[in-house]
Design a protein around this motif. Sequence first.
Motif, short mmCIF file in Angstrom:
data_model
loop_
_atom_site.label_atom_id
_atom_site.label_comp_id
_atom_site.label_asym_id
_atom_site.label_seq_id
_atom_site.Cartn_x
_atom_site.Cartn_y
_atom_site.Cartn_z
N LEU A 163 15.88 63.78 17.29
CA LEU A 163 17.31 63.64 17.06
C LEU A 163 17.84 64.85 16.30
N PRO A 164 18.99 65.39 16.69
CA PRO A 164 19.54 66.56 15.98
C PRO A 164 19.96 66.19 14.56
N ASP A 165 20.03 67.19 13.69
CA ASP A 165 20.38 66.95 12.29
C ASP A 165 21.78 66.37 12.14
N ASN A 166 22.70 66.77 13.05
CA ASN A 166 24.08 66.31 12.95
C ASN A 166 24.34 65.06 13.79
N PHE A 167 23.27 64.33 14.14
CA PHE A 167 23.41 63.16 15.00
C PHE A 167 24.18 62.06 14.27
N HIS A 168 25.29 61.62 14.88
CA HIS A 168 26.12 60.56 14.31
C HIS A 168 25.98 59.32 15.18
N TYR A 169 25.50 58.25 14.60
CA TYR A 169 25.15 57.04 15.34
C TYR A 169 26.33 56.06 15.36
N GLN A 170 26.90 55.83 16.54
CA GLN A 170 27.96 54.85 16.72
C GLN A 170 27.69 54.04 18.00
N PRO A 171 26.82 53.04 17.94
CA PRO A 171 26.51 52.27 19.15
C PRO A 171 27.72 51.51 19.67
N THR A 172 27.99 51.68 20.97
CA THR A 172 29.16 51.03 21.56
C THR A 172 28.81 50.11 22.73
N LYS A 173 27.80 50.45 23.52
CA LYS A 173 27.41 49.63 24.67
C LYS A 173 25.89 49.57 24.73
N ILE A 174 25.37 48.46 25.30
CA ILE A 174 23.92 48.26 25.26
C ILE A 174 23.48 47.41 26.44
N VAL A 175 22.28 47.72 26.97
CA VAL A 175 21.58 46.85 27.92
C VAL A 175 20.11 46.83 27.53
N VAL A 176 19.42 45.76 27.94
CA VAL A 176 18.01 45.59 27.63
C VAL A 176 17.28 45.17 28.90
N GLU A 242 29.37 62.78 28.28
CA GLU A 242 28.74 61.60 27.67
C GLU A 242 29.07 60.35 28.48
N TYR A 243 28.26 59.33 28.30
CA TYR A 243 28.47 58.08 29.03
C TYR A 243 29.49 57.21 28.31
N GLY A 244 30.22 56.40 29.11
CA GLY A 244 31.23 55.51 28.54
C GLY A 244 30.85 54.05 28.63
N ASN A 245 30.11 53.67 29.67
CA ASN A 245 29.73 52.27 29.85
C ASN A 245 28.48 52.21 30.71
N LEU A 246 27.82 51.05 30.72
CA LEU A 246 26.62 50.91 31.53
C LEU A 246 26.44 49.45 31.92
N PHE A 247 25.69 49.27 33.02
CA PHE A 247 25.45 47.94 33.57
C PHE A 247 24.02 47.91 34.12
N LEU A 248 23.29 46.85 33.81
CA LEU A 248 21.92 46.70 34.29
C LEU A 248 21.94 45.83 35.54
N ILE A 290 37.95 56.75 32.92
CA ILE A 290 37.03 55.91 32.17
C ILE A 290 37.02 54.54 32.83
N PHE A 291 35.87 54.07 33.24
CA PHE A 291 35.86 52.74 33.86
C PHE A 291 34.56 52.02 33.61
N ASP A 292 34.65 50.69 33.75
CA ASP A 292 33.50 49.82 33.67
C ASP A 292 33.02 49.55 35.09
N VAL A 293 31.82 48.99 35.23
CA VAL A 293 31.27 48.74 36.55
C VAL A 293 30.41 47.49 36.52
N THR A 294 30.42 46.76 37.62
CA THR A 294 29.50 45.64 37.80
C THR A 294 28.96 45.71 39.22
N VAL A 295 27.72 45.27 39.42
CA VAL A 295 27.06 45.35 40.72
C VAL A 295 26.43 44.00 41.03
N ASP A 296 26.67 43.48 42.24
CA ASP A 296 26.11 42.17 42.58
C ASP A 296 24.79 42.31 43.34
N GLU A 297 24.25 41.17 43.79
CA GLU A 297 22.93 41.17 44.43
C GLU A 297 22.92 41.87 45.78
N ASN A 298 24.09 42.07 46.39
CA ASN A 298 24.19 42.78 47.67
C ASN A 298 24.46 44.27 47.49
#
Length: 492
Positions: A163-176, A242-248, A290-298
């Motif tokens: 991680l860079p020295d000037n790394f600023h941590y602001q978690p906004t979106k998450i998937v597991v 940089e990324y704005g949103n994510l979907f698993l 900037i947009f969100d996304v969702t993906v179905d089984e098809n």
Amino acid sequence: MKKSAKILILALCLVLLVSASAMPAAASSEVPYQTYTYDKWGNATPAPNGYLPTRSIGGAQLGCGNFSSASDMFYSKALERVFIADSGNNRILILREDFTLEAELKELTRDGGESYTLSNPQGIFARDDGTLYICDTGNQDVVVCDLTGSIQSVLPRPESNLLPDNFHYQPTKIVVDKEGRIYIISKGTYQGLIYLDADGSFIKFFGPNNVEMTFSRRILKIWKTILSDEAAATMQQFNPIEYGNLFLGEDGYIYATAAGSENGAALMTKLNPLGIDCLPYKTSGSSALIFDVTVDENGITTKLDTNNGLIVQGDENGKNMFSFGGIGSQVGLFQRPVSLIEVRDKLYVMDADKNTITEFTLTRFGEMVRNAISLYNDGLYQESIEPWKEVVSHNANYLLAYTGLGKAYYQMKDYDTAMYYFRLANDRANYSEAFREASLNTIRNSFPYIVLGIAAAIVLIVILKRYLDSRETPLFAGLVRKFRKNLPAGKE
């Protein structure tokens, strides 16, 4: 006479009453937007509505008070629950599928009974076992808890030499993922997704975007090659988007969207387990999209264009199915849409400025399109033909239906019919594939006749030669003498 007049007046009153009662229904059925798709030249053309706005849901209707700058929604099919990160109110809301309130998480509880107060949570994810992962942006933590708010762990800022020295941590979106590995978007981090092990230890940056090279940046890059190293170091640096949103997705791939783009390139990526973009098509759009996304089984993707207030839905190959919505105050239009989820056959869009969630219900036309796609993906190619033809009967300009028909006939090895429909869809790539297969089929079918013809020609030549050798006709003998005469010396 008087009796007839009374009957006439009564009939008129009934007509007026029926008309009056019908007026609100007609008004409510009006849609504030025009759904469109694209023709063969890439122009937007009107299309039947795939979705209709059916209601607007506010926090007051849920019985939990108005939303305040809500920023994220997540739907768990396994839990049959919807989760909302109501950022301005520092809480997480848990709703049932019918959007009735089940619980509100605001004051969480640590193991020892100590309370933990959320601060501006902007991201929420739920695993199938009910474990919640909350991006508690204000506290710069990721909180792991259960559905009752009992905290299992709090993951602070990751520590690593990478991680860079000037790394600023602001978690906004998450998937597991299924193995418990964590992928986080941190605001202002351009190196990619923050990739953590299940215990919160930093692994690496995952799937960084490429540097976006606009015209002005190309000019600056040329200047940097001319200037000295000291002067070049003082100039603007080029960083990836940089990324704005994510979907698993259910396939385990991560669909990540760009937080901003100057030229509208690479607005969505599909990251495989190695962090490599394997999206089979490229997305594009307006600047700083900037947009969100969702993906179905098809593999159907539904994207949310925040700038233009649009919902854009496409098939697994990126072919446009429906584009609808817009900026406005009516139900079905948005001020600042920030999050999108798909629950069964309905779409829900969170508007951070209107502080409402808009529900969109699939229409009969939308059902036909999705049914045809589902049948094809299930390998029922013959069964998908009739639904696609029904779609065409409702809208002859719906190019995706012609592509669907072409793909169905292609799988059934009827390449000529497939070429016909691909031509109608102006689908050159698939047309070329069908043409290649049709040509190979023609060669395969003609091969026995070609071999037979060659064999017959050889036999005929042999018979003719033997006949001429056994019988030197004046014509043949003269030709032989003339040929031998023209040979160079010693070649006879």
